[in-house]
Design a protein around this motif. Structure first.
Motif, PDB file in Angstrom:
ATOM      1  N   VAL A 141     -92.273-109.813 -63.997  1.00 28.61           N
ATOM      2  CA  VAL A 141     -91.347-108.145 -64.199  1.00 28.61           C
ATOM      3  C   VAL A 141     -89.854-108.971 -64.951  1.00 28.61           C
ATOM      4  O   VAL A 141     -89.340-109.546 -63.754  1.00 28.61           O
ATOM      5  N   GLN A 142     -89.621-107.852 -65.682  1.00 21.92           N
ATOM      6  CA  GLN A 142     -88.061-108.148 -66.181  1.00 21.92           C
ATOM      7  C   GLN A 142     -87.544-106.609 -66.441  1.00 21.92           C
ATOM      8  O   GLN A 142     -87.878-105.641 -66.570  1.00 21.92           O
ATOM      9  N   LEU A 143     -86.266-106.327 -65.653  1.00 20.02           N
ATOM     10  CA  LEU A 143     -85.567-105.073 -65.601  1.00 20.02           C
ATOM     11  C   LEU A 143     -83.972-105.078 -66.430  1.00 20.02           C
ATOM     12  O   LEU A 143     -83.350-106.608 -66.101  1.00 20.02           O
ATOM     13  N   GLN A 144     -83.632-104.723 -67.101  1.00 19.27           N
ATOM     14  CA  GLN A 144     -81.658-104.708 -68.336  1.00 19.27           C
ATOM     15  C   GLN A 144     -81.635-104.126 -67.906  1.00 19.27           C
ATOM     16  O   GLN A 144     -81.659-102.697 -68.936  1.00 19.27           O
ATOM     17  N   ALA A 145     -80.881-103.171 -67.349  1.00 20.28           N
ATOM     18  CA  ALA A 145     -80.091-102.889 -67.278  1.00 20.28           C
ATOM     19  C   ALA A 145     -78.265-102.534 -68.531  1.00 20.28           C
ATOM     20  O   ALA A 145     -78.196-103.525 -68.393  1.00 20.28           O
ATOM     21  N   SER A 146     -78.106-101.523 -68.687  1.00 15.79           N
ATOM     22  CA  SER A 146     -77.357-101.368 -69.439  1.00 15.79           C
ATOM     23  C   SER A 146     -76.301 -99.959 -69.463  1.00 15.79           C
ATOM     24  O   SER A 146     -76.642 -99.523 -68.649  1.00 15.79           O
ATOM     25  N   GLY A 147     -75.108 -99.973 -70.157  1.00 19.39           N
ATOM     26  CA  GLY A 147     -74.541 -98.784 -70.217  1.00 19.39           C
ATOM     27  C   GLY A 147     -73.591 -98.224 -69.284  1.00 19.39           C
ATOM     28  O   GLY A 147     -72.603 -97.403 -69.266  1.00 19.39           O
ATOM     29  N   GLY A 148     -72.565 -99.381 -68.436  1.00 18.73           N
ATOM     30  CA  GLY A 148     -71.920 -99.999 -67.516  1.00 18.73           C
ATOM     31  C   GLY A 148     -70.546 -99.305 -68.645  1.00 18.73           C
ATOM     32  O   GLY A 148     -70.631-100.630 -69.865  1.00 18.73           O
ATOM     33  N   GLY A 149     -69.104 -98.998 -67.926  1.00 16.82           N
ATOM     34  CA  GLY A 149     -68.140 -99.313 -68.750  1.00 16.82           C
ATOM     35  C   GLY A 149     -67.022 -98.441 -67.950  1.00 16.82           C
ATOM     36  O   GLY A 149     -67.317 -98.559 -66.969  1.00 16.82           O
ATOM     37  N   LEU A 150     -65.999 -98.042 -68.187  1.00 16.43           N
ATOM     38  CA  LEU A 150     -64.709 -97.206 -67.391  1.00 16.43           C
ATOM     39  C   LEU A 150     -64.391 -96.057 -67.802  1.00 16.43           C
ATOM     40  O   LEU A 150     -64.862 -95.925 -69.644  1.00 16.43           O
TER      41      LEU A 150
END
Length: 124
Positions: free
Chosen positions: A1-10
């Motif tokens: 299983v792999q999880l790829q998070a995204s969407g972070g920022g300032l």
């Protein structure tokens, strides 16, 4: 299983931000998924959980300012955050675990798999 998070920022204080996490390598609909966060020098902290049957739980730190949702057809879990504060600055991690009894969903040990994290910075 792999999880790829995204969407972070300032983002500025008072603003909103949405995070996504894509799951792969298993049957997503069978897993409970959650979000934790870790600020520099602090313990990893529970943010939110959504079960395989769409039950939701929220940690005290962001309760009322965050919503977790999942779309099984997209193998994706989302975290929508509102009215952000500078103290929300942290690396946010998505995590997944097979449903189990005996361990609170707010505990790290409930989960088996962790993503790499995405940094959220809230400016004052």
């Amino acid at each position: 299983v792999q999880l790829q998070a995204s969407g972070g920022g300032l983002v500025q204080a008072g603003g909103s931000l949405g995070l996504s996490c894509v799951f792969s390598g298993g049957t997503f609909s069978n897993y409970d998924v959650g979000w934790f966060r870790q600020a520099p020098g602090r313990e990893r902290e529970f943010v939110a959980h959504i079960s395989s049957s769409d039950g939701t739980w929220y940690g005290d730190a962001m309760k009322g300012r965050v919503t977790i949702a999942r779309v099984n057809a997209k193998n994706t879990v989302y975290l929508q955050m509102f009215r952000l504060k500078p103290e929300d600055t942290a690396v946010y991690y998505c995590t997944a675990g097979y449903p189990r009894d005996g361990i609170p969903v707010s505990h790290r040990d409930y989960y088996n798999y962790w993503g790499q994290g995405t940094l959220v910075t809230v400016s004052s």
